[in-house]
Design an enzyme around this catalytic site. Structure first.
Site, PDB file in Angstrom:
ATOM      1  N   ASN A   7       0.859  -1.187   0.000  1.00 29.12           N
ATOM      2  CA  ASN A   7       0.000   0.000   0.000  1.00 29.12           C
ATOM      3  C   ASN A   7       0.892   1.231   0.000  1.00 29.12           C
ATOM      4  O   ASN A   7       1.467   1.588   1.023  1.00 29.12           O
ATOM      5  CB  ASN A   7      -0.896  -0.019   1.253  1.00 29.12           C
ATOM      6  CG  ASN A   7      -1.790   1.204   1.331  1.00 29.12           C
ATOM      7  OD1 ASN A   7      -1.951   1.933   0.354  1.00 29.12           O
ATOM      8  ND2 ASN A   7      -2.379   1.433   2.493  1.00 29.12           N
ATOM      9  N   TRP A   8       0.991   1.850  -1.165  1.00 28.68           N
ATOM     10  CA  TRP A   8       1.891   3.008  -1.288  1.00 28.68           C
ATOM     11  C   TRP A   8       1.275   4.284  -0.718  1.00 28.68           C
ATOM     12  O   TRP A   8       1.961   5.301  -0.632  1.00 28.68           O
ATOM     13  CB  TRP A   8       2.247   3.245  -2.756  1.00 28.68           C
ATOM     14  CG  TRP A   8       3.068   2.162  -3.374  1.00 28.68           C
ATOM     15  CD1 TRP A   8       3.651   1.098  -2.744  1.00 28.68           C
ATOM     16  CD2 TRP A   8       3.409   2.031  -4.756  1.00 28.68           C
ATOM     17  NE1 TRP A   8       4.324   0.323  -3.649  1.00 28.68           N
ATOM     18  CE2 TRP A   8       4.198   0.870  -4.896  1.00 28.68           C
ATOM     19  CE3 TRP A   8       3.124   2.787  -5.907  1.00 28.68           C
ATOM     20  CZ2 TRP A   8       4.699   0.437  -6.127  1.00 28.68           C
ATOM     21  CZ3 TRP A   8       3.612   2.366  -7.126  1.00 28.68           C
ATOM     22  CH2 TRP A   8       4.403   1.200  -7.233  1.00 28.68           C
ATOM     23  N   LYS A   9       0.010   4.256  -0.411  1.00 32.74           N
ATOM     24  CA  LYS A   9      -0.685   5.447   0.096  1.00 32.74           C
ATOM     25  C   LYS A   9      -0.422   6.642  -0.856  1.00 32.74           C
ATOM     26  O   LYS A   9      -0.311   6.449  -2.052  1.00 32.74           O
ATOM     27  CB  LYS A   9      -0.262   5.753   1.533  1.00 32.74           C
ATOM     28  CG  LYS A   9      -0.336   4.525   2.440  1.00 32.74           C
ATOM     29  CD  LYS A   9      -0.166   4.855   3.888  1.00 32.74           C
ATOM     30  CE  LYS A   9      -0.117   3.570   4.698  1.00 32.74           C
ATOM     31  NZ  LYS A   9      -0.186   3.794   6.119  1.00 32.74           N
ATOM     32  N   HIS A  26      -9.593   1.142   4.763  1.00 33.09           N
ATOM     33  CA  HIS A  26      -8.327   1.351   5.475  1.00 33.09           C
ATOM     34  C   HIS A  26      -8.588   2.304   6.648  1.00 33.09           C
ATOM     35  O   HIS A  26      -9.390   3.223   6.538  1.00 33.09           O
ATOM     36  CB  HIS A  26      -7.283   1.929   4.514  1.00 33.09           C
ATOM     37  CG  HIS A  26      -5.904   1.930   5.105  1.00 33.09           C
ATOM     38  ND1 HIS A  26      -5.498   2.866   6.027  1.00 33.09           N
ATOM     39  CD2 HIS A  26      -4.855   1.090   4.936  1.00 33.09           C
ATOM     40  CE1 HIS A  26      -4.245   2.608   6.390  1.00 33.09           C
ATOM     41  NE2 HIS A  26      -3.828   1.534   5.736  1.00 33.09           N
ATOM     42  N   GLU A  38      -7.071   4.751   7.736  1.00 35.27           N
ATOM     43  CA  GLU A  38      -6.887   6.168   7.442  1.00 35.27           C
ATOM     44  C   GLU A  38      -8.125   6.741   6.769  1.00 35.27           C
ATOM     45  O   GLU A  38      -8.475   7.907   6.961  1.00 35.27           O
ATOM     46  CB  GLU A  38      -5.619   6.356   6.582  1.00 35.27           C
ATOM     47  CG  GLU A  38      -4.364   6.135   7.429  1.00 35.27           C
ATOM     48  CD  GLU A  38      -3.151   5.641   6.677  1.00 35.27           C
ATOM     49  OE1 GLU A  38      -3.138   5.706   5.430  1.00 35.27           O
ATOM     50  OE2 GLU A  38      -2.211   5.179   7.343  1.00 35.27           O
ATOM     51  N   GLU A  85      -5.695  -5.014  10.549  1.00 37.30           N
ATOM     52  CA  GLU A  85      -4.701  -3.957  10.728  1.00 37.30           C
ATOM     53  C   GLU A  85      -4.992  -3.206  12.025  1.00 37.30           C
ATOM     54  O   GLU A  85      -5.770  -2.232  12.011  1.00 37.30           O
ATOM     55  CB  GLU A  85      -4.761  -2.978   9.558  1.00 37.30           C
ATOM     56  CG  GLU A  85      -4.441  -3.609   8.217  1.00 37.30           C
ATOM     57  CD  GLU A  85      -3.774  -2.618   7.304  1.00 37.30           C
ATOM     58  OE1 GLU A  85      -2.610  -2.831   6.955  1.00 37.30           O
ATOM     59  OE2 GLU A  85      -4.410  -1.595   6.984  1.00 37.30           O
ATOM     60  N   GLY A 129       2.107   2.200  10.830  1.00 33.61           N
ATOM     61  CA  GLY A 129       3.040   3.320  10.702  1.00 33.61           C
ATOM     62  C   GLY A 129       3.715   3.715  12.000  1.00 33.61           C
ATOM     63  O   GLY A 129       4.352   4.767  12.080  1.00 33.61           O
ATOM     64  N   SER A 141       3.187  -2.242  10.481  1.00 31.55           N
ATOM     65  CA  SER A 141       4.638  -2.175  10.709  1.00 31.55           C
ATOM     66  C   SER A 141       5.359  -3.480  10.391  1.00 31.55           C
ATOM     67  O   SER A 141       6.324  -3.853  11.061  1.00 31.55           O
ATOM     68  CB  SER A 141       4.936  -1.721  12.147  1.00 31.55           C
ATOM     69  OG  SER A 141       4.460  -0.406  12.350  1.00 31.55           O
ATOM     70  N   GLY A 161       2.694  -1.118   4.463  1.00 32.18           N
ATOM     71  CA  GLY A 161       2.747   0.298   4.103  1.00 32.18           C
ATOM     72  C   GLY A 161       4.186   0.745   3.929  1.00 32.18           C
ATOM     73  O   GLY A 161       4.794   0.591   2.870  1.00 32.18           O
ATOM     74  N   GLY A 162       4.761   1.281   4.993  1.00 36.97           N
ATOM     75  CA  GLY A 162       6.090   1.890   4.930  1.00 36.97           C
ATOM     76  C   GLY A 162       7.157   1.017   4.282  1.00 36.97           C
ATOM     77  O   GLY A 162       7.913   1.480   3.420  1.00 36.97           O
TER      78      GLY A 162
HETATM   79  C1  PEP Z   1      -0.910   0.247   6.181  1.00 36.56           C
HETATM   80  O1  PEP Z   1      -0.875   1.398   5.813  1.00 36.56           O
HETATM   81  O2  PEP Z   1      -1.884  -0.439   5.934  1.00 36.56           O
HETATM   82  C2  PEP Z   1       0.218  -0.286   6.924  1.00 36.56           C
HETATM   83  C3  PEP Z   1       0.149  -1.497   7.384  1.00 36.56           C
HETATM   84  O3  PEP Z   1       1.296   0.563   7.089  1.00 36.56           O
HETATM   85  P1  PEP Z   1       2.691   0.203   7.799  1.00 36.56           P
HETATM   86  O4  PEP Z   1       3.166  -1.101   7.222  1.00 36.56           O
HETATM   87  O5  PEP Z   1       3.568   1.342   7.492  1.00 36.56           O
HETATM   88  O6  PEP Z   1       2.393   0.057   9.267  1.00 36.56           O
END
Ligand code: PEP
Length: 276
Positions: A11-13, A99, A101, A171, A177, A217, A238-239
């Site tokens: 997920n590049w957001k 998600h 967010e 999640e 994050g 994470s 994500g990251g």
């Molecule tokens: C996400 O945005 O769904 C996510 C899991 O981010 P991260 O891996 O950065 O925690």
């Protein structure tokens, strides 16, 4: 015994410009060449879906493209929105919905997500429904209450969701994050509970066949531990997905886990346990 897909979802957001997104798409297949048993998905920003899909087309290693959201309606006066059909036109075959967010920033609730899920299924997009509790909810010991509401509220009676390739992403909001990952036991326990809730919502055999991934994470360093649970069918990243080498390392860890898999336990017992 149900055999479920194992997925690695990037997920590049709202990250990457066009050139960087396309360069990533060109680089990734070579980095995961030879990997077996993992479905690899990347979710760029809306405007980069078409060029990323184009860059991935015809590669010997399959990588599918996802939208990060879609509207619940097929068309109309919804300024700034993108329909499920438009995502398909651009080359996406998957869509991430709910998600945290978007739940936080756009007040997305179960009623809306149910409509978005239906829109995705109608357009033949594979939906990934994100669920998860906040830190306050976990501290109040209401994780199960929240997960039950999110799963059943969005999916109750939607047996066709499984036919459409439904994926659920657990999640925990406190892990997204933050660098704070759920323990393997926390991930496995919550995902087993979600599988039980899914049984209620869409039936036992559909639930047993639905992939449920963990997100929060995940890194190449912790993936082997966090994702090892028998009910954990991969990762939403994500990251650590922003760098193709790092995401490819997670894909390879998942391939090792997928290769060792034979049993797919079902979570009714966990679901029936008292809410925590
Ligand atoms: C996400 O945005 O769904 C996510 C899991 O981010 P991260 O891996 O950065 O925690």
């Amino acid at each position: 015994m149900a055999s479920r897909a194992v997925l690695a979802i990037a997920n590049w957001k709202m990250n990457k410009g066009l050139a960087e997104a396309v360069a990533y798409a060109r680089a990734l297949p070579a980095l995961i060449r030879g990997v077996r048993g993992v479905e690899v998905v990347v979710a760029p920003a809306f405007v980069h879906i078409a060029p990323v899909a184009q860059a991935l087309r015809g590669k010997r290693v399959a990588v599918t493209v996802a939208g990060q959201d879609c509207h619940s309606e097929t068309k109309g006066a919804y300024t700034g929105s993108v329909s499920a059909g438009m995502l398909c036109d651009a080359g996406a075959t998957v869509v991430i919905l709910g998600h945290s967010e978007r739940r936080r920033d756009f007040a997305e609730d179960e009623t809306l997500l149910r409509a978005k899920l239906q829109a995705a299924l109608d357009a033949r997009l594979r939906p990934i429904l994100c669920v998860g509790e906040t830190l306050a909810e976990r501290r109040r010991k209401t994780t199960h209450v929240v997960l039950k509401r999110q799963v059943e509220g969005a999916l109750d009676g939607m047996a066709d969701a499984a036919l459409g390739g439904l994926v659920v992403a657990y999640e925990p909001v406190w892990a997204i994050g933050t660098g704070e990952t759920a323990t393997a036991d926390q991930a496995e326990e919550a995902i087993a509970f979600i599988r039980g809730a899914l049984e209620r919502a869409i039936g036992a055999s559909a639930a047993a066949g639905t992939a449920i991934v963990y997100g929060g994470s995940v890194t190449p360093e912790n993936a082997a531990v966090v994702l090892a649970g028998a009910n954990v069918d991969g990762a939403l990243v994500g990251g650590a997905s922003l760098d193709p080498e790092s995401f490819a390392a997670i894909v390879r860890r998942l391939a090792t886990i997928a290769a060792g898999r034979s049993v797919a336990p079902v979570g009714r017992a966990a679901y029936n346990r008292r809410s925590r």
